[in-house]
Design a protein around this motif. Structure first.
Motif, PDB file in Angstrom:
ATOM      1  N   ALA A 263      34.101  30.330  24.109  1.00 31.24           N
ATOM      2  CA  ALA A 263      33.208  29.965  25.222  1.00 31.24           C
ATOM      3  C   ALA A 263      33.601  30.759  26.466  1.00 31.24           C
ATOM      4  O   ALA A 263      32.762  31.093  27.305  1.00 31.24           O
ATOM      5  CB  ALA A 263      33.309  28.471  25.493  1.00 31.24           C
ATOM      6  N   ASP A 264      34.888  31.052  26.546  1.00 31.96           N
ATOM      7  CA  ASP A 264      35.344  31.866  27.683  1.00 31.96           C
ATOM      8  C   ASP A 264      36.758  32.370  27.409  1.00 31.96           C
ATOM      9  O   ASP A 264      37.410  31.941  26.467  1.00 31.96           O
ATOM     10  CB  ASP A 264      35.299  31.057  28.986  1.00 31.96           C
ATOM     11  N   GLU A 265      37.210  33.272  28.249  1.00 28.92           N
ATOM     12  CA  GLU A 265      38.550  33.844  28.079  1.00 28.92           C
ATOM     13  C   GLU A 265      39.092  34.233  29.439  1.00 28.92           C
ATOM     14  O   GLU A 265      38.317  34.549  30.359  1.00 28.92           O
ATOM     15  CB  GLU A 265      38.485  35.052  27.145  1.00 28.92           C
TER      16      GLU A 265
ATOM     17  N   ALA B 169      40.338  30.299  40.173  1.00 32.51           N
ATOM     18  CA  ALA B 169      41.082  30.565  38.927  1.00 32.51           C
ATOM     19  C   ALA B 169      42.104  31.672  39.200  1.00 32.51           C
ATOM     20  O   ALA B 169      41.833  32.603  39.971  1.00 32.51           O
ATOM     21  CB  ALA B 169      40.120  30.970  37.816  1.00 32.51           C
ATOM     22  N   LYS B 170      43.223  31.528  38.522  1.00 31.24           N
ATOM     23  CA  LYS B 170      44.329  32.486  38.737  1.00 31.24           C
ATOM     24  C   LYS B 170      43.954  33.881  38.231  1.00 31.24           C
ATOM     25  O   LYS B 170      44.355  34.889  38.776  1.00 31.24           O
ATOM     26  CB  LYS B 170      45.539  31.921  37.947  1.00 31.24           C
ATOM     27  N   ARG B 171      43.155  33.915  37.204  1.00 34.16           N
ATOM     28  CA  ARG B 171      42.830  35.190  36.536  1.00 34.16           C
ATOM     29  C   ARG B 171      41.328  35.443  36.592  1.00 34.16           C
ATOM     30  O   ARG B 171      40.546  34.495  36.621  1.00 34.16           O
ATOM     31  CB  ARG B 171      43.192  35.099  35.043  1.00 34.16           C
ATOM     32  N   ASP B 172      40.959  36.706  36.517  1.00 30.98           N
ATOM     33  CA  ASP B 172      39.552  37.009  36.238  1.00 30.98           C
ATOM     34  C   ASP B 172      39.210  36.400  34.878  1.00 30.98           C
ATOM     35  O   ASP B 172      40.098  36.213  34.037  1.00 30.98           O
ATOM     36  CB  ASP B 172      39.330  38.530  36.197  1.00 30.98           C
ATOM     37  N   ARG B 173      37.924  36.074  34.702  1.00 37.22           N
ATOM     38  CA  ARG B 173      37.509  35.401  33.465  1.00 37.22           C
ATOM     39  C   ARG B 173      36.327  36.137  32.859  1.00 37.22           C
ATOM     40  O   ARG B 173      35.629  36.923  33.534  1.00 37.22           O
ATOM     41  CB  ARG B 173      37.083  33.966  33.756  1.00 37.22           C
ATOM     42  N   ILE B 174      36.061  35.819  31.588  1.00 36.35           N
ATOM     43  CA  ILE B 174      34.822  36.219  30.922  1.00 36.35           C
ATOM     44  C   ILE B 174      34.243  34.923  30.366  1.00 36.35           C
ATOM     45  O   ILE B 174      34.991  34.102  29.811  1.00 36.35           O
ATOM     46  CB  ILE B 174      35.089  37.222  29.773  1.00 36.35           C
ATOM     47  N   SER B 175      32.956  34.695  30.537  1.00 37.95           N
ATOM     48  CA  SER B 175      32.370  33.409  30.141  1.00 37.95           C
ATOM     49  C   SER B 175      30.993  33.582  29.509  1.00 37.95           C
ATOM     50  O   SER B 175      30.239  34.473  29.900  1.00 37.95           O
ATOM     51  CB  SER B 175      32.215  32.513  31.384  1.00 37.95           C
ATOM     52  N   LEU B 176      30.700  32.707  28.554  1.00 33.61           N
ATOM     53  CA  LEU B 176      29.304  32.565  28.132  1.00 33.61           C
ATOM     54  C   LEU B 176      28.511  32.088  29.338  1.00 33.61           C
ATOM     55  O   LEU B 176      29.043  31.407  30.217  1.00 33.61           O
ATOM     56  CB  LEU B 176      29.182  31.545  27.000  1.00 33.61           C
TER      57      LEU B 176
ATOM     58  N   ALA C 299      31.490  28.056  19.261  1.00 32.58           N
ATOM     59  CA  ALA C 299      32.190  28.694  20.386  1.00 32.58           C
ATOM     60  C   ALA C 299      33.232  27.698  20.875  1.00 32.58           C
ATOM     61  O   ALA C 299      32.911  26.540  21.160  1.00 32.58           O
ATOM     62  CB  ALA C 299      31.211  29.049  21.514  1.00 32.58           C
ATOM     63  N   LEU C 300      34.477  28.152  20.922  1.00 33.78           N
ATOM     64  CA  LEU C 300      35.591  27.262  21.249  1.00 33.78           C
ATOM     65  C   LEU C 300      36.004  27.436  22.705  1.00 33.78           C
ATOM     66  O   LEU C 300      35.998  28.549  23.240  1.00 33.78           O
ATOM     67  CB  LEU C 300      36.792  27.581  20.348  1.00 33.78           C
ATOM     68  N   SER C 301      36.412  26.331  23.328  1.00 33.32           N
ATOM     69  CA  SER C 301      36.895  26.441  24.703  1.00 33.32           C
ATOM     70  C   SER C 301      38.412  26.583  24.708  1.00 33.32           C
ATOM     71  O   SER C 301      39.086  26.370  23.705  1.00 33.32           O
ATOM     72  CB  SER C 301      36.489  25.204  25.512  1.00 33.32           C
ATOM     73  N   GLY C 302      38.888  26.962  25.867  1.00 33.96           N
ATOM     74  CA  GLY C 302      40.338  27.141  26.027  1.00 33.96           C
ATOM     75  C   GLY C 302      40.909  25.992  26.820  1.00 33.96           C
ATOM     76  O   GLY C 302      40.394  24.875  26.764  1.00 33.96           O
ATOM     77  N   GLY C 303      41.964  26.283  27.579  1.00 30.02           N
ATOM     78  CA  GLY C 303      42.610  25.245  28.349  1.00 30.02           C
ATOM     79  C   GLY C 303      43.599  24.478  27.471  1.00 30.02           C
ATOM     80  O   GLY C 303      43.851  24.829  26.319  1.00 30.02           O
ATOM     81  N   LYS C 304      44.154  23.400  28.050  1.00 27.32           N
ATOM     82  CA  LYS C 304      45.196  22.649  27.321  1.00 27.32           C
ATOM     83  C   LYS C 304      44.629  21.586  26.384  1.00 27.32           C
ATOM     84  O   LYS C 304      45.165  21.337  25.308  1.00 27.32           O
ATOM     85  CB  LYS C 304      46.133  21.975  28.333  1.00 27.32           C
TER      86      LYS C 304
ATOM     87  N   GLU D 123      38.773  19.594  36.858  1.00 31.45           N
ATOM     88  CA  GLU D 123      38.665  18.507  37.846  1.00 31.45           C
ATOM     89  C   GLU D 123      37.630  18.824  38.931  1.00 31.45           C
ATOM     90  O   GLU D 123      37.152  17.947  39.634  1.00 31.45           O
ATOM     91  CB  GLU D 123      40.044  18.251  38.477  1.00 31.45           C
ATOM     92  N   ASP D 124      37.267  20.090  39.031  1.00 35.72           N
ATOM     93  CA  ASP D 124      36.244  20.476  40.040  1.00 35.72           C
ATOM     94  C   ASP D 124      34.849  20.534  39.402  1.00 35.72           C
ATOM     95  O   ASP D 124      33.882  20.938  40.049  1.00 35.72           O
ATOM     96  CB  ASP D 124      36.612  21.837  40.656  1.00 35.72           C
ATOM     97  N   GLY D 125      34.770  20.164  38.134  1.00 32.90           N
ATOM     98  CA  GLY D 125      33.466  20.157  37.460  1.00 32.90           C
ATOM     99  C   GLY D 125      33.118  21.476  36.799  1.00 32.90           C
ATOM    100  O   GLY D 125      32.001  21.638  36.285  1.00 32.90           O
ATOM    101  N   HIS D 126      34.073  22.421  36.792  1.00 36.79           N
ATOM    102  CA  HIS D 126      33.750  23.675  36.069  1.00 36.79           C
ATOM    103  C   HIS D 126      33.790  23.436  34.570  1.00 36.79           C
ATOM    104  O   HIS D 126      34.436  22.508  34.079  1.00 36.79           O
ATOM    105  CB  HIS D 126      34.698  24.816  36.487  1.00 36.79           C
ATOM    106  N   THR D 127      33.097  24.304  33.847  1.00 35.06           N
ATOM    107  CA  THR D 127      33.159  24.267  32.395  1.00 35.06           C
ATOM    108  C   THR D 127      33.053  25.697  31.885  1.00 35.06           C
ATOM    109  O   THR D 127      32.464  26.545  32.583  1.00 35.06           O
ATOM    110  CB  THR D 127      32.066  23.370  31.789  1.00 35.06           C
ATOM    111  N   ALA D 128      33.627  25.976  30.739  1.00 31.38           N
ATOM    112  CA  ALA D 128      33.856  27.357  30.313  1.00 31.38           C
ATOM    113  C   ALA D 128      34.534  28.045  31.506  1.00 31.38           C
ATOM    114  O   ALA D 128      35.462  27.484  32.082  1.00 31.38           O
ATOM    115  CB  ALA D 128      32.570  28.030  29.872  1.00 31.38           C
ATOM    116  N   SER D 129      34.025  29.226  31.923  1.00 33.32           N
ATOM    117  CA  SER D 129      34.571  29.797  33.167  1.00 33.32           C
ATOM    118  C   SER D 129      33.461  29.897  34.200  1.00 33.32           C
ATOM    119  O   SER D 129      33.311  30.901  34.915  1.00 33.32           O
ATOM    120  CB  SER D 129      35.210  31.157  32.896  1.00 33.32           C
TER     121      SER D 129
END
Ligand code: 6PG
Length: 261
Positions: free
Chosen positions: A74-76, A178-185, A43-48, A149-155
């Motif tokens: 991992a999330d979208e 987060a700017k957008r709604d997310r879907i997360s494991l 499962a791959l993560s996103g972000g930069k 930076e806030d300690g989140h991971t995936a979404s």
């Protein structure tokens, strides 16, 4: 062994060195799992941060058995694939478009009318692939994660009810963080993984890394990732590890720090 002792911190000078290390580990782990069960699930993560890693993994000189490797997310973000914010779009541009992988081996999060419907569809897709049995959570061979930076991971964001989800495999997440709604494991899925690699680079992550690795128990999402029988690797560059006091950060390219116990 306690969970914490399975946690290792590896510090590298550059993302290129991290990529070399990850590619080597992927080749080793995927080889073993493919021989054993004919597939390797990631499962791959996103972000930069991971974009450079994915580009490096796509290097044609690497010999990875893409035909047996299955990618999930991992999330979208709840956006269409063509949107610049799409994790699928980033992974496609940096990895999938450059490797010879069968289309059926990539399992995106299908964006439907709502994030909730998308999460439910993703869960059904995973159930079909992992052949859900008696309520067991799926076991990924590897989950690649980043840390905000806030300690989140995936979404999974601090204080969000999704952190307490103990039945679903994937959830929709709406948060003002987060700017957008997310879907997360969900955490039960992440914590069933055989291995979790956190990829964290840059000075701006140094404070959260110090807090997570050297501070008191925080309850932050990234600190709740503790696979019961899995390995956790923190793959850091010099910037992200610059505030860590207990870890040797000497000049060798791949510094295996002493285990945090
Ligand atoms: C996402 C990620 C998210 C990311 C962290 C770090 O969809 O944004 O899954 O959890 O890993 O926010 O992001 P950067 O790599 O951009 O710092």
């Amino acid at each position: 062994m306690s969970e914490v002792r399975r946690r290792k911190i590896l510090i590298f000078r550059t993302i290129k060195e991290i990529s070399e290390y990850v590619a080597k580990r992927w080749a080793e782990a995927s080889g073993e799992e493919i021989d054993r069960k004919r597939r390797f699930t990631v499962a791959l993560s996103g972000g930069k941060t991971p974009a450079r890693l994915y580009r490096s993994l796509a290097d044609p000189r690497r010999v990875l058995r893409w035909d047996k490797i299955h990618f999930f997310l991992a999330d979208e973000r709840f956006v269409l694939p063509g949107d610049p914010d799409s994790n699928y779009g980033m992974i496609k541009r940096n990895l999938l478009d450059h490797i010879d992988i069968p289309g059926k081996n990539f399992h995106p999060i299908t964006i439907l009318r709502t994030a909730r419907l998308s999460a439910q569809k993703y869960e059904r897709d995973m159930e079909a692939f992992f052949c859900r049995k008696n309520g067991d959570f799926p076991q990924f061979d590897l989950i690649m994660l980043g840390i905000g930076e806030d300690g989140h991971t995936a979404s999974l964001f601090p204080g969000h009810p999704a952190l307490a989800e103990d039945k679903r495999w994937a959830v929709a997440v709406r948060t003002n963080k987060a700017k957008r709604d997310r879907i997360s494991l969900t955490l039960p899925v992440i914590n069933r993984a055989k291995a979790v690699f956190f990829l964290v680079t840059g000075k701006r992550k140094a404070r959260i890394i110090k807090r997570l690795l050297e501070g008191p128990k925080t309850g932050l999402p990234a600190s709740l990732v503790e696979p019961a029988r899995g390995e956790i690797l923190f793959l850091l560059d010099r910037g992200a590890s610059s505030l860590l006091s207990k870890i040797r950060t000497d000049a060798r390219t791949e510094t295996e720090a002493r285990k945090i116990d």
